[in-house]
Design a protein around this motif. Structure first.
Motif, mmCIF file in Angstrom:
data_model
loop_
_atom_site.group_PDB
_atom_site.id
_atom_site.type_symbol
_atom_site.label_atom_id
_atom_site.label_comp_id
_atom_site.label_asym_id
_atom_site.label_seq_id
_atom_site.Cartn_x
_atom_site.Cartn_y
_atom_site.Cartn_z
ATOM 1 N N LEU A 61 -49.289 44.166 -32.637
ATOM 2 C CA LEU A 61 -50.396 45.112 -32.503
ATOM 3 C C LEU A 61 -50.874 45.639 -33.857
ATOM 4 C CD1 LEU A 61 -49.231 47.102 -29.350
ATOM 5 C CD2 LEU A 61 -51.101 45.455 -29.492
ATOM 6 N N MET A 62 -49.920 45.821 -34.774
ATOM 7 C CA MET A 62 -50.309 46.330 -36.103
ATOM 8 C C MET A 62 -50.523 45.148 -37.026
ATOM 9 S SD MET A 62 -48.094 49.752 -36.809
ATOM 10 C CE MET A 62 -48.748 50.198 -38.397
ATOM 11 N N LEU A 63 -51.782 44.763 -37.171
ATOM 12 C CA LEU A 63 -52.094 43.580 -37.978
ATOM 13 C C LEU A 63 -53.063 43.948 -39.102
ATOM 14 C CD1 LEU A 63 -52.802 41.109 -35.049
ATOM 15 C CD2 LEU A 63 -50.886 40.922 -36.645
ATOM 16 N N CYS B 121 -30.998 50.642 -42.274
ATOM 17 C CA CYS B 121 -32.351 50.347 -42.791
ATOM 18 C C CYS B 121 -33.393 50.471 -41.684
ATOM 19 C CB CYS B 121 -32.394 48.955 -43.401
ATOM 20 S SG CYS B 121 -31.508 48.869 -44.949
ATOM 21 N N LYS B 122 -33.015 50.033 -40.500
ATOM 22 C CA LYS B 122 -33.947 50.156 -39.370
ATOM 23 C C LYS B 122 -34.325 51.627 -39.159
ATOM 24 C CE LYS B 122 -33.619 50.725 -34.614
ATOM 25 N NZ LYS B 122 -32.770 50.772 -33.441
ATOM 26 N N ASN B 123 -33.313 52.506 -39.194
ATOM 27 C CA ASN B 123 -33.573 53.932 -38.989
ATOM 28 C C ASN B 123 -34.408 54.519 -40.119
ATOM 29 O OD1 ASN B 123 -32.186 53.883 -36.609
ATOM 30 N ND2 ASN B 123 -30.247 54.548 -37.492
ATOM 31 N N ILE B 124 -34.129 54.080 -41.367
ATOM 32 C CA ILE B 124 -34.923 54.590 -42.495
ATOM 33 C C ILE B 124 -36.394 54.163 -42.324
ATOM 34 C CG2 ILE B 124 -35.281 54.482 -45.009
ATOM 35 C CD1 ILE B 124 -32.222 54.024 -45.277
ATOM 36 N N CYS B 125 -36.586 52.893 -41.942
ATOM 37 C CA CYS B 125 -37.963 52.409 -41.726
ATOM 38 C C CYS B 125 -38.654 53.239 -40.639
ATOM 39 C CB CYS B 125 -37.958 50.940 -41.302
ATOM 40 S SG CYS B 125 -37.554 49.816 -42.632
ATOM 41 N N ALA C 109 -43.321 49.852 -43.891
ATOM 42 C CA ALA C 109 -42.016 50.155 -43.270
ATOM 43 C C ALA C 109 -41.982 49.599 -41.846
ATOM 44 C CB ALA C 109 -41.774 51.654 -43.262
ATOM 45 N N HIS C 110 -43.108 49.753 -41.140
ATOM 46 C CA HIS C 110 -43.190 49.211 -39.774
ATOM 47 C C HIS C 110 -43.048 47.692 -39.803
ATOM 48 C CE1 HIS C 110 -44.677 48.739 -35.654
ATOM 49 N NE2 HIS C 110 -45.341 47.701 -36.118
ATOM 50 N N ASN C 111 -43.671 47.076 -40.796
ATOM 51 C CA ASN C 111 -43.657 45.615 -40.886
ATOM 52 C C ASN C 111 -42.259 45.048 -41.155
ATOM 53 O OD1 ASN C 111 -43.772 43.164 -42.930
ATOM 54 N ND2 ASN C 111 -45.501 42.968 -41.530
ATOM 55 N N ILE C 112 -41.507 45.706 -42.052
ATOM 56 C CA ILE C 112 -40.211 45.108 -42.432
ATOM 57 C C ILE C 112 -39.059 45.536 -41.513
ATOM 58 C CG2 ILE C 112 -40.772 44.706 -44.850
ATOM 59 C CD1 ILE C 112 -39.384 47.245 -45.617
ATOM 60 N N LYS C 113 -39.317 46.532 -40.659
ATOM 61 C CA LYS C 113 -38.238 47.012 -39.783
ATOM 62 C C LYS C 113 -37.571 45.871 -38.985
ATOM 63 C CE LYS C 113 -38.801 49.370 -35.946
ATOM 64 N NZ LYS C 113 -38.859 50.279 -34.825
#
Lengths: 121, 249
Positions: free
Chosen positions: A54-56, B207-211, B192-196
């Protein structure tokens, strides 16, 4: 003929995993790493299923879904999401997406949901 | 002395969610264990009601035929709404038997019928996890369990995925540093959302929680500090990966 699936996702690891699993399950996959590229590919090629984040970058997942529902209404859509995106997932469902899968996906769950969505067509 | 040890003994609560008496009955004998408390529910909603008031559940055994939420939906709800990360054993007619870690939660799938040997495995898995939990974990910063399950131990795929992790996350962290410098915090949250999921695929919950925090909770002034911790954790994972896979260096 193999069912063709367009994967729209900008995380390389997720893309690699989806491609690996779906290819192993017997599907042909094409990858677009942003919404703009996805729109271009959708205008040029035919697919049996769209799996999209969804976030692209450039064109959002929601805009992409709107485009598909208005222009290729028979193409089923599975949304890739994180568990923290409840509101956006609801928006996607309101636009008529068929299903959603949480990242990182369970391999069996992915196989099952893809198979079910393609059977419903 | 016995009273003392009994007072000190930690009770482990196990939740069984099944509307099939023949399934629930298979787990009644677990109540005989001194430090296990077994709770039976017939659907996921009534289990949620219980969990809202009792968050010290250590394991959930979920009969696949139970609704209205399936095990993944229930696990997602428990994580996002109640911040509970509980391991699941899913029993069902139509499941492939395997172990899988998702969002930091263990899922063990067991195919029915629940014969004696399978019940013994379930019991053993629960015990192992409880011991691990009691002792605290002193494990590596990463785990390959997810990638192994996904690929049926395909070594080439695993190595390639680790390389993709190393390179793609590094690129994103560099982009993140630039964005922080330019005070583009919206972009930092997007990254951060992308690399989670990349950290989740290596099962690094920290790391997941930090993201997640950078994405949804941190103020602009908190972001830089969190980013530095994330970068350190990433370096630690890569160091360990290089030790274990010298060809990645």
């Amino acid at each position: 003929m193999k069912d063709r699936i367009l994967i729209v996702e900008d995380n390389s690891m997720v893309v690699k995993s989806l491609h690996f699993k779906l290819t192993k399950d017997g599907y042909e996959t094409v990858v677009a790493s942003d919404g703009r590229e996805a729109l271009k590919v959708l205008k040029e090629q035919t697919f049996h299923l769209l799996i999209t984040d969804l976030m692209l970058p450039f064109v959002s997942g929601i805009e992409l879904i709107e485009f598909v529902k208005n222009n290729i209404p028979d193409l089923p859509i599975i949304v890739l999401s994180t568990s923290t995106q409840e509101e956006v997932i609801m928006d996607a469902f309101n636009l008529g997406v068929e299903d959603f899968i949480t990242k990182p996906f369970s391999p069996n769950e992915l196989s099952l949901r893809v198979r079910r969505t393609l059977q419903k067509k | 002395m016995f009273i003392d040890s009994a007072l000190e003994m930690e009770i482990h609560n196990i939740l069984i969610i099944s509307n099939q008496p023949e399934v629930s009955d298979k787990f009644i004998h677990l109540q005989e264990k001194d430090d296990w408390d077994i709770h039976f529910y017939k659907d996921s909603f009534s289990a949620i009601q219980y969990l809202k008031n009792n968050n010290d559940i250590h394991f959930i055994i979920f009969d696949e035929v139970c609704g209205p939420l399936d095990p993944f939906q229930l696990a997602d709800y428990l994580i996002s709404e109640l911040s509970l990360n509980i391991p699941f054993i899913v029993v069902g007619e139509d499941v492939n038997e395997h172990k899988y870690v998702r969002e930091g939660s263990l899922f063990l799938f067991v195919k029915k019928p629940l014969i004696k040997e399978k019940l013994a495995i379930i019991e053993q898995i629960i015990e192992e996890n409880l011991i691990k939990e009691d002792n605290g974990s002193n494990e590596k910063s990463y785990s390959l369990n997810y990638l192994k399950t996904l690929s049926d131990n395909d070594e080439e795929f695993i190595q390639e995925s680790l390389y993709v992790f190393k390179e793609s996350v590094l690129d994103k962290l560099n982009e993140c540093r630039e964005s922080i410098k330019n005070k583009e915090f919206k972009n930092v949250r997007k990254i951060a959302h992308n690399i989670k999921p990349s950290f989740e695929m290596l099962e690094n919950t920290r790391c997941k929680n930090i993201c997640n925090t950078i994405c949804y909770k941190a103020t602009e002034t908190e972001i830089n500090g969190l980013f530095e911790i994330l970068e350190e954790e990433y370096q630690k994972i890569v160091r360990e990966l290089r030790e274990d896979f010298p060809e990645l260096a």
